[in-house]
Design a protein around this motif. Structure first.
Motif, PDB file in Angstrom:
ATOM      1  N   VAL A  63      -1.051   9.158  -1.094  1.00 46.20           N
ATOM      2  CA  VAL A  63      -0.548   8.041  -1.294  1.00 46.20           C
ATOM      3  C   VAL A  63       0.281   7.540  -0.263  1.00 46.20           C
ATOM      4  CG1 VAL A  63       1.450   6.656  -2.576  1.00 46.20           C
ATOM      5  CG2 VAL A  63       0.062   8.316  -4.146  1.00 46.20           C
ATOM      6  N   ILE A  64       1.036   8.314   0.499  1.00 47.97           N
ATOM      7  CA  ILE A  64       1.774   7.849   1.849  1.00 47.97           C
ATOM      8  C   ILE A  64       0.616   7.255   2.873  1.00 47.97           C
ATOM      9  CG2 ILE A  64       2.854   8.799   3.918  1.00 47.97           C
ATOM     10  CD1 ILE A  64       4.736  10.354   1.701  1.00 47.97           C
ATOM     11  N   THR A  65      -0.382   8.083   3.069  1.00 54.74           N
ATOM     12  CA  THR A  65      -1.423   7.851   3.914  1.00 54.74           C
ATOM     13  C   THR A  65      -2.510   6.510   3.578  1.00 54.74           C
ATOM     14  OG1 THR A  65      -3.000   9.577   3.084  1.00 54.74           O
ATOM     15  CG2 THR A  65      -1.426   9.983   4.900  1.00 54.74           C
ATOM     16  N   HIS A  99       9.548   8.822   6.531  1.00 54.44           N
ATOM     17  CA  HIS A  99      10.751   8.154   5.916  1.00 54.44           C
ATOM     18  C   HIS A  99      10.366   7.110   5.182  1.00 54.44           C
ATOM     19  CE1 HIS A  99      15.091   7.560   5.662  1.00 54.44           C
ATOM     20  NE2 HIS A  99      14.709   6.056   6.191  1.00 54.44           N
ATOM     21  N   GLU A 100       9.515   6.282   5.649  1.00 52.64           N
ATOM     22  CA  GLU A 100       9.283   4.855   5.087  1.00 52.64           C
ATOM     23  C   GLU A 100       8.117   4.999   3.989  1.00 52.64           C
ATOM     24  OE1 GLU A 100       6.776   0.765   6.800  1.00 52.64           O
ATOM     25  OE2 GLU A 100       6.548   2.676   7.905  1.00 52.64           O
ATOM     26  N   GLY A 101       7.206   6.020   4.230  1.00 54.03           N
ATOM     27  CA  GLY A 101       6.505   6.356   3.041  1.00 54.03           C
ATOM     28  C   GLY A 101       7.014   6.672   1.906  1.00 54.03           C
ATOM     29  N   VAL A 102       8.227   7.797   1.782  1.00 52.66           N
ATOM     30  CA  VAL A 102       8.551   8.102   0.520  1.00 52.66           C
ATOM     31  C   VAL A 102       9.672   7.098   0.302  1.00 52.66           C
ATOM     32  CG1 VAL A 102      10.463   9.672  -0.124  1.00 52.66           C
ATOM     33  CG2 VAL A 102       8.793  10.493   1.177  1.00 52.66           C
ATOM     34  N   GLY A 103      10.276   6.277   1.246  1.00 56.68           N
ATOM     35  CA  GLY A 103      10.887   5.296   0.651  1.00 56.68           C
ATOM     36  C   GLY A 103      10.151   4.146  -0.240  1.00 56.68           C
ATOM     37  N   LYS A 104       8.887   3.917   0.126  1.00 63.52           N
ATOM     38  CA  LYS A 104       7.973   2.896  -0.299  1.00 63.52           C
ATOM     39  C   LYS A 104       7.859   3.338  -1.718  1.00 63.52           C
ATOM     40  CE  LYS A 104       5.894   0.378   3.418  1.00 63.52           C
ATOM     41  NZ  LYS A 104       4.734   0.174   3.937  1.00 63.52           N
ATOM     42  N   LEU A 109       8.373   3.233  -7.844  1.00 65.92           N
ATOM     43  CA  LEU A 109       8.597   3.858  -9.058  1.00 65.92           C
ATOM     44  C   LEU A 109       9.796   3.455  -9.709  1.00 65.92           C
ATOM     45  CD1 LEU A 109       7.843   7.666  -7.715  1.00 65.92           C
ATOM     46  CD2 LEU A 109       6.412   6.237  -9.330  1.00 65.92           C
ATOM     47  N   ALA A 110      10.801   2.947  -9.036  1.00 63.16           N
ATOM     48  CA  ALA A 110      11.937   2.397  -9.591  1.00 63.16           C
ATOM     49  C   ALA A 110      11.546   1.207 -10.352  1.00 63.16           C
ATOM     50  CB  ALA A 110      12.995   2.110  -8.393  1.00 63.16           C
ATOM     51  N   LYS A 111      10.610   0.569 -10.207  1.00 61.93           N
ATOM     52  CA  LYS A 111      10.595  -0.648 -11.264  1.00 61.93           C
ATOM     53  C   LYS A 111       9.797  -0.093 -12.618  1.00 61.93           C
ATOM     54  CE  LYS A 111       8.797  -3.063  -7.061  1.00 61.93           C
ATOM     55  NZ  LYS A 111       7.444  -3.619  -6.046  1.00 61.93           N
ATOM     56  N   GLU A 112       9.414   1.078 -12.652  1.00 70.36           N
ATOM     57  CA  GLU A 112       8.665   1.389 -13.851  1.00 70.36           C
ATOM     58  C   GLU A 112       9.382   2.541 -14.719  1.00 70.36           C
ATOM     59  OE1 GLU A 112       6.120   0.260 -15.090  1.00 70.36           O
ATOM     60  OE2 GLU A 112       5.945  -1.308 -13.250  1.00 70.36           O
TER      61      GLU A 112
END
Length: 273
Positions: A63-65, A99-104, A109-112
């Motif tokens: 997902v991050i890549t 850092h950026e990938g985990v944050g996204k 996920l926070a939306k669902e």
């Protein structure tokens, strides 16, 4: 608004991933949409304990890549509604976590979801720091052993100094203690620390005490979170901990030999389920 809960420990082998699986399952059983993320890149044990290892196609690094969409990597639990797993990669290096990938991922996920559980690697290596950074709450898992408690004390300092909340000067991460593998008989013999000693050293609120139980190993080997075994002392203790986390007033059980064993068990050396 979604709450990010990081399950962490200073020392490996204390039951952290078992606790992450049980806690996530318990929240979902209570009707909370819950996702649990494995941050232990390179090892990946959460999918085994959750019994979904054969269903892993994509993972958090994919997902991050950009090799996969988040919804492609999420695995829906077949036993409990509203429970999802985001596995780690077995083949990539921890440096692939960004850092950026985990944050996204957390933001999406926070939306669902109501709760996002981060199953952190032990200690303070890269994967652990990523798991801790976004925490709103932290469950610190420790055993009643001096080395485990000492390492957990160090983790408490890291949580408060290296989190996003600390960086933004917001309210600190709320910390909870989960004491695992507690054996009252060994405590009486002086082979383990007393609960009061652990609480005095760490000085954070007690969320739960999980007794030493053969059912934990059986559950892990069968790919069923132990909280689903409501006949076992460990399963009941995890259910109590989830209830306390959600604000219910639950007395702590399985803290002494009388509660752990009946008369027959004490006479003949029976072990807890």
């Amino acid at each position: 608004m979604a709450q990010v809960i990081t399950v962490t420990s200073g020392k490996g082998g204390v039951g952290k991933t078992t606790s992450s699986a049980a806690f996530a399952t318990g929240l979902a059983q209570r009707g909370k949409r819950t996702v649990v993320i494995d941050f232990d890149v390179g090892l990946r044990n959460l999918d085994l304990i959750m019994g979904v290892e054969r269903r892993v196609v994509f993972d958090i690094i994919n997902v991050i890549t950009g090799e996969a969409k988040l919804n492609q990597a999420l695995i829906k639990d077949k036993r409990v509604d509203g429970l999802y797993i985001l596995p780690a990669s077995q083949t990539r290096d921890k440096d692939a976590l960004t850092h950026e990938g985990v944050g996204k991922i957390i933001e999406e996920l926070a939306k669902e979801f109501d709760y996002i559980l981060c199953d952190s690697p032990a200690g303070i290596e890269r994967g652990a720091l990523h798991a801790l950074y976004h925490a709103d709450q932290a469950i610190v898992v420790t055993n009643p052993e001096v080395s485990s408690v000492r390492d957990s004390d160090r983790i408490l300092g890291v949580i408060q100094s290296r989190s996003k909340r600390a960086e933004e000067k917001r309210e600190p991460v709320k910390q909870h203690l989960l004491l695992t593998r507690y054996d009252p008989v060994r405590v009486e013999r002086g082979e383990m620390l007393k609960l009061d000693d652990v609480l005095e050293i760490l000085a954070i609120p007690l969320l739960g005490v999980i007794p030493e139980s053969e059912s934990v190993l059986k559950a892990s080997n069968s790919g069923n979170p132990v909280i689903l075994d409501n006949e076992s002392t460990a399963g009941q203790a995890y259910a109590d901990a989830v209830a306390r986390f959600l604000g219910e007033d639950k007395p702590h059980r399985f803290l002494d030999t009388e509660k752990k064993k009946g008369l027959f068990g004490r006479l003949f050396g029976g072990r807890a389920a």
